[in-house]
Structure formats: C-alpha cells, structure tokens
Design a protein around this motif. Sequence first.
Motif, PDB file in Angstrom:
ATOM      1  N   VAL A 285       8.155   1.442   5.713  1.00  0.00           N
ATOM      2  CA  VAL A 285       8.206   1.225   4.265  1.00  0.00           C
ATOM      3  C   VAL A 285       6.865   1.357   3.557  1.00  0.00           C
ATOM      4  CG1 VAL A 285       7.834  -1.294   4.293  1.00  0.00           C
ATOM      5  CG2 VAL A 285       9.259  -0.264   2.504  1.00  0.00           C
ATOM      6  N   PHE A 286       5.750   1.065   4.226  1.00  0.00           N
ATOM      7  CA  PHE A 286       4.478   0.897   3.510  1.00  0.00           C
ATOM      8  C   PHE A 286       4.030   2.172   2.798  1.00  0.00           C
ATOM      9  CE2 PHE A 286      -0.142   0.353   3.074  1.00  0.00           C
ATOM     10  CZ  PHE A 286      -0.179  -0.887   2.468  1.00  0.00           C
ATOM     11  N   ALA A 287       3.969   3.293   3.513  1.00  0.00           N
ATOM     12  CA  ALA A 287       3.492   4.533   2.898  1.00  0.00           C
ATOM     13  C   ALA A 287       4.483   5.089   1.887  1.00  0.00           C
ATOM     14  CB  ALA A 287       3.207   5.579   3.984  1.00  0.00           C
ATOM     15  N   VAL A 288       5.760   4.749   2.034  1.00  0.00           N
ATOM     16  CA  VAL A 288       6.751   5.200   1.054  1.00  0.00           C
ATOM     17  C   VAL A 288       6.481   4.551  -0.295  1.00  0.00           C
ATOM     18  CG1 VAL A 288       9.186   5.211   0.416  1.00  0.00           C
ATOM     19  CG2 VAL A 288       8.525   5.656   2.781  1.00  0.00           C
ATOM     20  N   MET A 289       6.371   3.225  -0.307  1.00  0.00           N
ATOM     21  CA  MET A 289       6.237   2.514  -1.581  1.00  0.00           C
ATOM     22  C   MET A 289       4.826   2.567  -2.145  1.00  0.00           C
ATOM     23  SD  MET A 289       9.279   1.855  -2.056  1.00  0.00           S
ATOM     24  CE  MET A 289       8.949   1.167  -3.687  1.00  0.00           C
ATOM     25  N   ASN A 290       3.835   2.727  -1.294  1.00  0.00           N
ATOM     26  CA  ASN A 290       2.445   2.761  -1.766  1.00  0.00           C
ATOM     27  C   ASN A 290       1.861   4.164  -1.826  1.00  0.00           C
ATOM     28  OD1 ASN A 290       1.386  -0.250  -1.910  1.00  0.00           O
ATOM     29  ND2 ASN A 290       2.702  -0.108  -0.101  1.00  0.00           N
ATOM     30  N   GLY A 291       2.659   5.175  -1.461  1.00  0.00           N
ATOM     31  CA  GLY A 291       2.159   6.537  -1.482  1.00  0.00           C
ATOM     32  C   GLY A 291       3.177   7.551  -1.969  1.00  0.00           C
ATOM     33  N   LEU A 292       4.274   7.703  -1.241  1.00  0.00           N
ATOM     34  CA  LEU A 292       5.230   8.767  -1.546  1.00  0.00           C
ATOM     35  C   LEU A 292       5.954   8.544  -2.875  1.00  0.00           C
ATOM     36  CD1 LEU A 292       6.768   9.446   1.997  1.00  0.00           C
ATOM     37  CD2 LEU A 292       5.041  10.779   0.772  1.00  0.00           C
ATOM     38  N   ILE A 293       6.412   7.335  -3.143  1.00  0.00           N
ATOM     39  CA  ILE A 293       7.132   7.079  -4.398  1.00  0.00           C
ATOM     40  C   ILE A 293       6.212   7.250  -5.616  1.00  0.00           C
ATOM     41  CG2 ILE A 293       8.316   5.333  -5.780  1.00  0.00           C
ATOM     42  CD1 ILE A 293      10.075   6.567  -3.641  1.00  0.00           C
ATOM     43  N   GLY A 417      -1.280   1.330   8.863  1.00  0.00           N
ATOM     44  CA  GLY A 417      -2.016   2.519   9.273  1.00  0.00           C
ATOM     45  C   GLY A 417      -1.107   3.582   9.870  1.00  0.00           C
ATOM     46  N   LEU A 418      -0.187   3.164  10.717  1.00  0.00           N
ATOM     47  CA  LEU A 418       0.774   4.098  11.307  1.00  0.00           C
ATOM     48  C   LEU A 418       1.642   4.749  10.235  1.00  0.00           C
ATOM     49  CD1 LEU A 418       2.250   2.499  14.563  1.00  0.00           C
ATOM     50  CD2 LEU A 418       1.265   4.778  14.314  1.00  0.00           C
ATOM     51  N   SER A 419       2.005   3.983   9.219  1.00  0.00           N
ATOM     52  CA  SER A 419       2.884   4.485   8.179  1.00  0.00           C
ATOM     53  C   SER A 419       2.283   5.690   7.478  1.00  0.00           C
ATOM     54  CB  SER A 419       3.167   3.370   7.162  1.00  0.00           C
ATOM     55  OG  SER A 419       4.158   3.770   6.243  1.00  0.00           O
ATOM     56  N   PHE A 420       1.026   5.572   7.078  1.00  0.00           N
ATOM     57  CA  PHE A 420       0.379   6.695   6.400  1.00  0.00           C
ATOM     58  C   PHE A 420       0.168   7.864   7.360  1.00  0.00           C
ATOM     59  CE2 PHE A 420      -0.547   3.766   2.952  1.00  0.00           C
ATOM     60  CZ  PHE A 420      -0.450   4.603   1.848  1.00  0.00           C
ATOM     61  N   ALA A 421      -0.135   7.584   8.616  1.00  0.00           N
ATOM     62  CA  ALA A 421      -0.353   8.658   9.591  1.00  0.00           C
ATOM     63  C   ALA A 421       0.933   9.435   9.852  1.00  0.00           C
ATOM     64  CB  ALA A 421      -0.897   8.078  10.892  1.00  0.00           C
TER      65      ALA A 421
END
Length: 479
Positions: A285-293, A417-421
Amino acid sequence: MSDTDSARLSAGQVAPLVLALLAAVFAFQLNASMLSPALVVMENELSATSAQIGLTQTAFFTAAALFSLFLPRWADLIGRRKVLVGMMLVLLVGCIVAALAPNATVLFIGRVIQGVAGPTVPMCLIMLRVQIPSDKQYALLMGIITSVNGGIGGVDALAGGWLADHLGFRSIFWVMAVIAILAAVAVQFGTRESTATETHPMDWKGVVPIVIALAAALIAFNEAGKLAAANWWLVIGLLIVAAAAFFVFWRIESTVRYPLVSTHYMKQRRTWALLITTLLTMTGVFAVMNGLIPNLGQNAEVGAGIAADTVSWWTLTPYALAGLVVGPIAGALAGKFGYKVILQIGLIGTALGLLAAIFVVGDPGPISLLLISLFVGVVYAGISNIMLNGMGIVLSPADNPGYLPGMNASAFNLGAGLSFAILFAVFTFFAEMDPAAGFRFGIGTGAVILLFAFLTSFLIPKPETLSDAVSDETANIEN
C-alpha cells in the motif's frame, strides 16, 4: 478479551497520560511528515541537489528503523519513561542541528540524530498498555494515539509548506524543537515509570548484527529503487551482508544468557506471522498511496491533470484525515470484537480499494481520486495500520514486551522501502509500453501483495490464546 468496569480509569486519570503520549507522537510525526512540501526550498537555501536532500530524508527513516530494533527493549530494562524522555531530548538536539545546518551534510547528521526517536509510537503504546488495565479502554486510547502516526490530518504537511514559503525551511525545525521540548516535559510529568517484569543486562552483542542486517537491507532496497540507475552488484552484496549478519544474530541469540529476543520467541507465530503481515501490508500500500495515486492525479495523459501544488488536497490530505477520524473507532471495535478480525477487515478492504483504483486509470477525475483516497484512508490508515501497531503490543510476552513492537516498527520501515522498489519497478516497466498500463499494473501488484498479507494474517495468534501475553500480565510500575 476480558474487561471489567472496575478496571476502567476515570477521565481525570487518563487525560494526563494520553496528552503526554500524544505530545510525544506529535513530536516524532512532525519530523516524518512536515518536511515533505519543503524539500525544494531546502535545495535552494542550502544550494544542494534534490538527490542530496532526498538522502537526508532516507537517513531519517533508516535511523528510525534501526533504533526501533533495540530502544524499546532497553527501555523495558532501565525504564520506559526515562528512555522516552531521552529520545525527545535527542530529537531536540537533532532539530537544532538541522535548523543551524550550513549545508546538506550537516542536515544529514541532524536527520540521523532525529531518527533516534523512531520507536516513539511503540514505546508510547507499551506505556499506555501498562497503565491502562481495561482492555476495551486501552484499545480505544490506542486507536486515538496511533491515528496520529499516519499524519496529523494533513495539517502537518500544509503547515510545513506555509512555514517554508514564508519563513524558510529552518523555521520548520525550530517549530519541531519547541514541540520536542514540550513532549519531554509532558512525558516526564504525565506518565509513570515502568519496566518489564524481569530486568536483565542489555544484550548489546545481539544489537550489533541485527542493526547491520536491517541497515544493509534498507540501503539495498533504496538502491534498487533507482531501477536502471541502480548498482545491482551493490544491491546483491548488501543483501548477502544482511543475510550473514542475521545468521550471526541468530547464533548469538541462541547462546547468550539474556538475549535481545530469544530464538524461542522468534520461532513463534506471534513474531514471524505478525512481521510478515506488516511487511506485506506496507509493501502493498505505501508506494501506491504516497506515490502512484498522487502521480496519477498529476498525469495529464491518463490521469486527472491536477496541478502539483493542489494534488495533495485530493489525495494525501483526505487519506490522512480519514485515518485520523477512523483510528479511534477502529480501536473501540478491536476492544469489542478483537484485533485480528478488525485487522482482516481492514486488509481486505485496502486490497479492494486498490483494485477499484485500477478502474479509474485512463479517465479519473478529482472526485474519483478523492473517493479512492478516502476509502483507503479508512481501511488502511484508520484500521489496518492501527491494528498492526496494536497487535505488536498485545502479542508481546510479559518478560520481553519491547522486542515485538520494535521489530514490528522496523517491518513498517522495511516494507515502505520495498514498496517503492517493487511497485515503481513494475510501474516503470509497463509505463514504457503504455502509461495507463504502468499505473494499472503498479497498483494491481500492490493489491495482490495485500491479498497475501490478508492470508498471512490468519497465522497470527489471537492475544487471548497466549498465556504469557503482556495484555494478561502486570508490568512493574513506579508511582
């Protein structure tokens, strides 16, 4: 969960404790989120590159993860109030160093010092647990305190942007410093000292290899997140170092008399099932809500084409506000129905929210992004995040209540960290062929990972099934 009316504390007894712990969480959370809109201002005022400023942010979160591994356990042994007050004072020093920084290097040092406050939330929840005997009352108050951890309703980021634009980035650190002082005073006079039921010498021999293992893994994932620009030999080398250091840690914990965390506990489902669930949840969830969306919101081709200075109003702010409002409700529900079932509702809801986001790619309007952000804010920030933090406390054994919350806090950071990677690697691969496919597959991968987190959550034992859980024990408390 057992609960009796006689165990409930009055509002007058609870208020000083909750306000003190909220002050500590506020102090830490501001350091995590208030700088986000000020990064460009920091680049200009320090004549630094975006990479240098980005590295200072990475330094803070890495340090926070590393100190989370052992400070809660040390606090079990020498006194939790003492250690939390010390953390707030070290945070103050870090704020002052950062505020006076003449260049990015000194800012980097200041951010590392601030990272000492990394385990603030688990420390506060442990202190809350030992002073609140009522399970239901604890669950409600845990929801209130933990809800701040996802961002103070977006107000912190907005305030940071205003301060940076009008008074410069240094003013943000001075505000953080004032809050850190207030938090230290509040914790000193609003809480009582407590330790674990058994206090032994600290296992510093075990601390060294586990810190090396996590540091190597975090740096490896950060490097991998650079994708085509990454040094993959460095990534492989760091992962080998991480594995070797963890092997050394396991051997030490198997032989020392008073381990940081015994291998007996590490083999139990309360440890590995919770940590895997936390890791998978954050990765999904982390990179989705803090990056992709947010990126989808700004994308003019397949997104909503929202301006960069207003996209947060449609995505990050409603997400944080939803979590802040729903957190106390989730805590109250956990006290009634159990942490595990509420966690699972949050996890399946978060996965469904991300799946819904796939269908708005291509022609999303601001309203559709707002609705997605609100929904995920409710089911992840307001429910799943709260329950994962809470279970780290109530599943802990009474003789070592600090190890699981600390390791769980590190799992949150490792998952981020894994989420963004992973998710941005998927996004980049498919976006080269079709921008819409990049968003769909990136978000879809997050949803699949969350479904795995939902499945692993069934392996987590219920707190009431563990006879030695901290929720059933009385810790040593000094008046």
